[in-house]
Each structure stands twice: as structure tokens, then as C-alpha cells.
Design an enzyme around this catalytic site. Structure first.
Site, PDB file in Angstrom:
ATOM      1  N   ARG A  46      24.546 -18.695 -12.060  1.00 61.98           N
ATOM      2  CA  ARG A  46      24.843 -19.297 -13.239  1.00 61.98           C
ATOM      3  C   ARG A  46      25.975 -18.605 -13.827  1.00 61.98           C
ATOM      4  O   ARG A  46      26.687 -19.155 -14.523  1.00 61.98           O
ATOM      5  CB  ARG A  46      23.662 -19.453 -14.015  1.00 61.98           C
ATOM      6  CG  ARG A  46      22.920 -20.982 -13.537  1.00 61.98           C
ATOM      7  CD  ARG A  46      21.662 -20.942 -14.598  1.00 61.98           C
ATOM      8  NE  ARG A  46      20.521 -20.322 -13.933  1.00 61.98           N
ATOM      9  CZ  ARG A  46      19.385 -20.833 -13.903  1.00 61.98           C
ATOM     10  NH1 ARG A  46      19.059 -22.058 -14.580  1.00 61.98           N
ATOM     11  NH2 ARG A  46      18.350 -20.149 -13.534  1.00 61.98           N
ATOM     12  N   LYS A 181       6.975  -9.925   9.516  1.00 65.28           N
ATOM     13  CA  LYS A 181       6.672  -8.576   9.891  1.00 65.28           C
ATOM     14  C   LYS A 181       6.278  -8.540  11.256  1.00 65.28           C
ATOM     15  O   LYS A 181       5.229  -9.015  11.536  1.00 65.28           O
ATOM     16  CB  LYS A 181       5.614  -7.890   8.692  1.00 65.28           C
ATOM     17  CG  LYS A 181       6.054  -8.023   7.202  1.00 65.28           C
ATOM     18  CD  LYS A 181       4.888  -7.308   6.382  1.00 65.28           C
ATOM     19  CE  LYS A 181       5.378  -7.496   5.002  1.00 65.28           C
ATOM     20  NZ  LYS A 181       6.171  -6.836   4.230  1.00 65.28           N
ATOM     21  N   GLU A 215      -0.654  -2.398  -3.501  1.00 57.28           N
ATOM     22  CA  GLU A 215       0.630  -2.208  -4.021  1.00 57.28           C
ATOM     23  C   GLU A 215       0.555  -1.056  -5.123  1.00 57.28           C
ATOM     24  O   GLU A 215      -0.186  -1.037  -5.826  1.00 57.28           O
ATOM     25  CB  GLU A 215       1.483  -3.278  -4.481  1.00 57.28           C
ATOM     26  CG  GLU A 215       1.578  -4.233  -3.455  1.00 57.28           C
ATOM     27  CD  GLU A 215       2.239  -5.577  -4.012  1.00 57.28           C
ATOM     28  OE1 GLU A 215       3.661  -5.583  -3.982  1.00 57.28           O
ATOM     29  OE2 GLU A 215       1.964  -6.311  -4.357  1.00 57.28           O
ATOM     30  N   ASP A 234      -0.575 -15.367  -6.143  1.00 56.64           N
ATOM     31  CA  ASP A 234       0.592 -14.792  -5.547  1.00 56.64           C
ATOM     32  C   ASP A 234       0.627 -14.127  -4.020  1.00 56.64           C
ATOM     33  O   ASP A 234       1.471 -14.071  -3.282  1.00 56.64           O
ATOM     34  CB  ASP A 234       0.996 -13.550  -6.652  1.00 56.64           C
ATOM     35  CG  ASP A 234       2.319 -12.824  -6.365  1.00 56.64           C
ATOM     36  OD1 ASP A 234       3.286 -13.357  -5.892  1.00 56.64           O
ATOM     37  OD2 ASP A 234       2.226 -11.410  -6.474  1.00 56.64           O
ATOM     38  N   HIS A 239       0.059 -14.953   1.648  1.00 56.04           N
ATOM     39  CA  HIS A 239       0.191 -13.657   2.845  1.00 56.04           C
ATOM     40  C   HIS A 239      -1.258 -13.410   3.293  1.00 56.04           C
ATOM     41  O   HIS A 239      -1.475 -13.351   4.568  1.00 56.04           O
ATOM     42  CB  HIS A 239       0.624 -12.327   1.917  1.00 56.04           C
ATOM     43  CG  HIS A 239       1.771 -12.742   1.258  1.00 56.04           C
ATOM     44  ND1 HIS A 239       2.909 -13.545   1.961  1.00 56.04           N
ATOM     45  CD2 HIS A 239       2.414 -12.040   0.350  1.00 56.04           C
ATOM     46  CE1 HIS A 239       3.863 -13.567   1.005  1.00 56.04           C
ATOM     47  NE2 HIS A 239       3.695 -12.474  -0.144  1.00 56.04           N
ATOM     48  N   LYS A 324      -1.813  -4.826  -7.850  1.00 60.13           N
ATOM     49  CA  LYS A 324      -0.793  -4.058  -8.104  1.00 60.13           C
ATOM     50  C   LYS A 324      -1.339  -2.774  -8.733  1.00 60.13           C
ATOM     51  O   LYS A 324      -2.610  -2.723  -9.273  1.00 60.13           O
ATOM     52  CB  LYS A 324      -0.106  -4.988  -9.301  1.00 60.13           C
ATOM     53  CG  LYS A 324       0.222  -6.087  -8.808  1.00 60.13           C
ATOM     54  CD  LYS A 324       1.644  -6.243  -8.282  1.00 60.13           C
ATOM     55  CE  LYS A 324       2.188  -7.648  -7.993  1.00 60.13           C
ATOM     56  NZ  LYS A 324       3.060  -7.608  -7.038  1.00 60.13           N
TER      57      LYS A 324
HETATM   58  C1  BG6 Z   1       5.442 -11.163  -2.674  1.00 61.69           C
HETATM   59  C2  BG6 Z   1       4.681 -11.377  -4.120  1.00 61.69           C
HETATM   60  O1  BG6 Z   1       5.365 -12.393  -1.979  1.00 61.69           O
HETATM   61  O2  BG6 Z   1       5.199 -10.189  -1.931  1.00 61.69           O
HETATM   62  C3  BG6 Z   1       4.925  -9.780  -4.732  1.00 61.69           C
HETATM   63  O3  BG6 Z   1       5.127 -12.315  -4.768  1.00 61.69           O
HETATM   64  C4  BG6 Z   1       4.619  -8.709  -3.617  1.00 61.69           C
HETATM   65  O4  BG6 Z   1       4.011  -9.822  -5.710  1.00 61.69           O
HETATM   66  C5  BG6 Z   1       5.294  -8.761  -2.383  1.00 61.69           C
HETATM   67  O5  BG6 Z   1       4.993  -7.559  -4.227  1.00 61.69           O
HETATM   68  C6  BG6 Z   1       4.689  -8.008  -1.479  1.00 61.69           C
HETATM   69  O6  BG6 Z   1       5.569  -7.967  -0.323  1.00 61.69           O
HETATM   70  P1  BG6 Z   1       5.885  -6.649   0.609  1.00 61.69           P
HETATM   71  O7  BG6 Z   1       6.734  -7.120   1.903  1.00 61.69           O
HETATM   72  O8  BG6 Z   1       6.818  -5.765  -0.354  1.00 61.69           O
HETATM   73  O9  BG6 Z   1       4.717  -5.833   1.037  1.00 61.69           O
END
Ligand code: BG6
Length: 481
Positions: A46, A181, A215, A234, A239, A324
Site C-alpha cells: 500500500r 519442513k 517457542e 494459531d 501445524h 510462546k
Molecule cells: C506460524 C504461527 O504459523 O508458525 C507463529 O503463526 C509461529 O505464531 C510460527 O511462530 C512458527 O513457525 P516456525 O517455522 O518458525 O517454527
């Protein structure tokens, strides 16, 4: 074979996903000579940037890939185009812009929507209505969407309907980058290429499976999105459930998208969760993060216990936890086998089961925990790890998930693309979990820990425990960059 130009068009080119993942992946592909020839990239945002201002802006991202000659090479092929997602006239302008770049050639187009999900609908309709969904005969168009696909089952269904109004399934590529991955794909190779594990891969031999995706970072600058989403939406809906499917599905007829989707669907259909083993956690300080409601109850940590009613898995629970600001960044899956009676080794001090661990990241590899005799006169045993490490075996840095995603889309390989059916089913499960949120446990946790202490307690109540995770494995040998 005729040379066919390809244009990669990135919507949301100034955003985090584009800066942190997509452009670095393109630089790596450029370095490895994997980009199509001739190739151009149109970056859409944008802001009013010139080409140079845009590439300079990307280069300020903290990533060494934006320093070298390959970035220069890529940057020379990037054209910036300013566009308001909601303005149909701008799409007509984009159409002319692309025609100019492609100079009347039969060019393939890859359109990557690296934008907030609430912009999908507007962009898809504008692309369709402005004629941008049509490409020259003999060329392909692939539109790429990233998770989250909806916020719940109803919105996921609505999104799938919107998509179907604008594009065919053959033009759509839904990405879950976890499937890009290597180590995740290796779950399928490991299971279906090594027949020795198949007789053990069931409730008779496996006590439980546990998946930890931790994480150490917080939510960063994504407060607006994250506070609406939370860890279950999320991470778990996509995942983690994809990992569950790869681990538990029956052997597919092939690795094509439809065959994988069929097997995933069978798993998601038979998954239930135990609300007494479901926990929502929030890291201390989350409510003070930017863009976060000071009274937010959004979970930054999620734990649940899943049960599968298939003949193979009934009675073998699958525990998931993700969060997190946890102790370290690690993604691991452990398949914990039932204990043998060990009658002959009753002197073994610390009785450990056999555990097969898939290390998704970092230090990618597989480890099998076995008992071996310790040297000396007595028949004593000790648990040791038999390990396979990617870095040591293949002596290479694994490609980033987004490199694989781009390569697959460019080749037209839809193996890892998500199918709308299993997406909707996985939302059914997540909706059911979230509907019970009020009656599940909610506990804060301190930064740098393994989440709420309740997570350990819930495992203990099942006479199990979360396994310890080390930050560095592979015998301590790490691959130098
Ligand atoms: C994303 C999430 O899909 O995957 C994030 O929205 C997360 O919150 C991320 O941090 C983790 O992916 P990776 O590949 O960095 O482990």
C-alpha cells in the site's frame, strides 16, 4: 522446450511474512539456481515506494541473505506496485503493469497472498473481477493462501465458498509451512519406507505420543492478530494437527494431495479431546504487550489430550503442548513405547521406556532410546540414544520450509497443499475445544519455563510425564552455517 517466463506476484510485500520468510526463500532459490528463467517478481504493497526504495526497505530486515550478490540479483528483478486491496481500479492497473513486464509473452503467474486473512475475500474477488484470474493459453495461474483458513468452522466454510466463486481448486495452493519442513515430510518416509516399525505402530505397542512445539519468542508485533487467535487457533488447528495426521494415518495410495487428504480426513473424523486434560496458559506480561487487551484471556500456551477411535490407535492418547516465551525453541514428537516387564533387569535404576523421537527443529533428526548393557561384570542396563542427524549425515543446511513451498508451487506439485475438507474437520475439533474453554484450566506461566505447572500435573494424573528436551543434541555437533 519453449522457455516460459514466470512472474511471482507478492501481495503484502512489505509485511512480516514477506520480509522474514518469502524474500529470504527467493534469495536462497536464486543462490541455488532454482528460480525459473526468465523470472520477475512484482511486490505489491500500500505504501508509495519506488523499486529502489522497496528493495532498500527489504534489505533493512535483519537477515544475512539480504547482503550478498544473490540478493542483488533478485532485487534487480523486483518491481514494486502500489495497490489498495479494496480498489478494483488498482487491479486493472496491475493487469496493465503485468502485461508490460511480460511483454505479451505466455507467462505463468504465481500470486502469493501474504496479507492478513481478513483481506483474502476482497483480494480474491477483485482478482477475479478485474480479469486477473485469466492467463494466456498455455500458461498457469496459481494463487497461494497461508493459514489461518478461517477463525472457526463457519468462517472456514465461508472462505472455501468465496474461494470457489473466484478460482478453481487447481489454481489454489493452501500453505501450511510446517509441511514444507524436511523433517515433517520425513515422518512419512520414516513410517512407510521402514517396514520394521509398522508392526509396532499401534495401540498394542505404543503407550502414548507427545508433541511439544515450544517457542522462546513472544508474539512480537503481531498483537492484533494473535489476541484474536491464541495458541489453539494459531498452532494447534494447523501445524500440530498436521503432525498428528502424518503420525497416525494409514498408508496413503500415493503422496498426491487427494490421497493424503483422504487419510487425514479419516483421522480428523475420529479425533476427540479430553477436556480434563486441556489447559490454556498465558505468559506473564502478555497483557502488557502492544495491541493486546489488558484483560485478555487469550492463551499463549495450549495443552490437550487427543484420543483417536481408529482400530489402530484406540486407547493410545496423543498429548499436545505448544506455547510462546517458553524455555527454548524446539519442536519434537516422541512416540513412547510400552514398557517391557524387564524382569531380568530389575536392578535398572531409572526405568525408561523405548522412545522414538522426531526432532522437527532445531537439530533436525531422529533418535531412538534403547537400553544397552553397561560395561562391567554385572548385567546392568542403561538408556542411550541411537541417533540420526541430518546435519551430520547429509552435510548440508536443510532448505527452509518456504523454499520448498515455492519450489512445489512453481513445479505444480500439490502434495503438500492443504485440502479444504480436512481443514474444515480440524476446525470442528478446535471449535469443540474452545467451546469448553470456560470449564478448562487456565493458568499463567513465567517466561522461559515449560508453561504452566498444571501441564506437568495433568500428565502425572495419567501416570505420564512431559519428556525433557535438550537445546542441543546430535552429540553436540551442530552444522556451521
Ligand atoms: C506460524 C504461527 O504459523 O508458525 C507463529 O503463526 C509461529 O505464531 C510460527 O511462530 C512458527 O513457525 P516456525 O517455522 O518458525 O517454527
Amino acid at each position: 522446450m519453449a522457455v516460459q517466463p514466470t512472474t511471482i506476484i507478492i501481495f503484502g510485500a512489505t509485511g512480516d511474512l514477506a520480509r522474514q520468510k518469502l524474500f529470504p526463500a527467493l534469495v536462497s532459490l536464486c543462490e541455488r539456481g532454482e528460480l525459473p528463467e526468465p523470472f520477475s517478481c512484482v511486490a505489491i504493497g500500500r505504501r508509495p515506494f519506488t523499486n529502489l526504495e522497496f528493495t532498500n526497505y527489504i534489505a533493512t530486515t535483519n537477515n544475512a541473505l539480504f547482503k550478498g550478490e544473490h540478493w542483488e540479483q533478485l532485487a534487480a528483478n523486483i518491481r514494486y506496485f502500489q495497490l489498495d486491496f479494496l480498489e478494483i481500479d488498482h487491479y486493472q492497473g496491475l493487469n496493465h503493469f503485468l502485461q508490460e513486464i511480460e511483454q505479451g509473452s505466455v507467462a505463468n503467474r504465481l500470486m502469493y497472498l501474504a496479507v492478513p486473512p481478513n483481506s483474502y475475500k476482497g483480494i480474491l474477488h477483485n482478482l477475479a473481477e478485474s480479469g486477473l484470474r485469466n492467463v494466456a493459453e498455455g500458461a498457469w495461474l496459481r494463487v497461494v493462501l497461508e493459514k489461518p483458513f478461517g477463525h472457526d468452522l463457519v468462517s472456514a466454510q465461508e472462505l472455501n465458498r468465496e474461494i470457489a466463486e473466484c478460482f478453481t481448486e487447481e489454481q489454489l495452493y493452501r500453505v501450511d509451512h510446517y509441511l514444507g519442513k524436511e523433517t515433517v515430510q520425513n515422518i512419512l518416509a520414516f513410517r512407510f519406507a521402514n517396514g520394521i516399525f509398522e508392526p509396532l505402530w499401534n495401540n498394542e505397542h505404543v503407550d502414548h505420543i507427545q508433541i511439544t512445539v515450544a517457542e522462546n519468542e513472544g508474539i512480537g508485533t503481531r498483537g492484533n492478530y494473535y489476541d484474536q487467535a491464541g495458541a489453539f487457533r494459531d498452532m494447534v488447528q494447523n501445524h500440530l494437527l498436521q503432525l498428528v495426521a502424518f503420525l497416525t494415518m494409514e498408508e496413503p495410495d500415493s503422496f498426491i494431495q487427494a490421497d493424503l487428504a483422504k487419510q487425514k480426513q479419516m483421522i480428523f473424523n475420529q479425533l476427540t479431546f479430553d477436556s480434563t486434560r486441556t489447559l490454556f496458559g498465558q505468559y506473564a506480561g502478555y497483557r502488557q504487550e502492544a495491541q493486546i487487551n489488558p484483560e485478555s484471556t487469550t492463551e499463549t500456551f495450549a495443552m490437550t489430550k487427543l484420543e483417536l477411535s481408529t482400530a489402530r490407535w484406540q486407547g493410545t492418547p496423543i498429548y499436545l503442548r505448544t506455547g510462546k516465551k517458553m524455555a527454548i525453541r524446539i519442536s519434537e514428537i516422541s512416540v513412547v513405547f510400552k514398557q517391557s516387564d524387564q524382569r531380568l533387569f530389575h536392578n535398572k535404576k531409572d526405568k525408561q521406556p523405548n522412545i522414538l523421537t522426531f526432532r522437527i527443529q532445531p537439530d533436525e533428526g531422529i533418535a531412538l532410546q534403547l537400553d544397552v548393557k553397561t560395561p562391567g561384570e554385572n548385567m546392568l542396563v542403561q538408556s542411550v540414544n541411537m541417533e540420526f542427524c541430518y546435519s551430520m549425515t547429509f552435510k548440508m543446511k536443510l532448505p527452509d520450509a518456504y523454499e520448498r513451498v515455492f519450489m512445489d508451487i512453481l513445479k505444480g506439485d500439490f502434495t503438500l497443499a492443504l485440502h479444504p475438507g480436512p481443514i474444515e474437520q480440524s476446525w470442528q475439533l478446535i471449535d469443540a475445544i474452545l467451546a469448553k474453554k470456560e470449564s478448562c484450566f487456565f493458568e499463567p506461566y513465567a517466561e522461559g519455563t515449560w508453561g504452566p505447572s498444571k501441564a506437568d500435573q495433568l500428565m502425572l494424573e495419567d501416570n505420564r510425564r512431559w519428556l525433557a528436551h535438550e537445546s542441543q543434541v546430535c552429540n553436540g555437533v551442530l552444522l556451521a552455517d
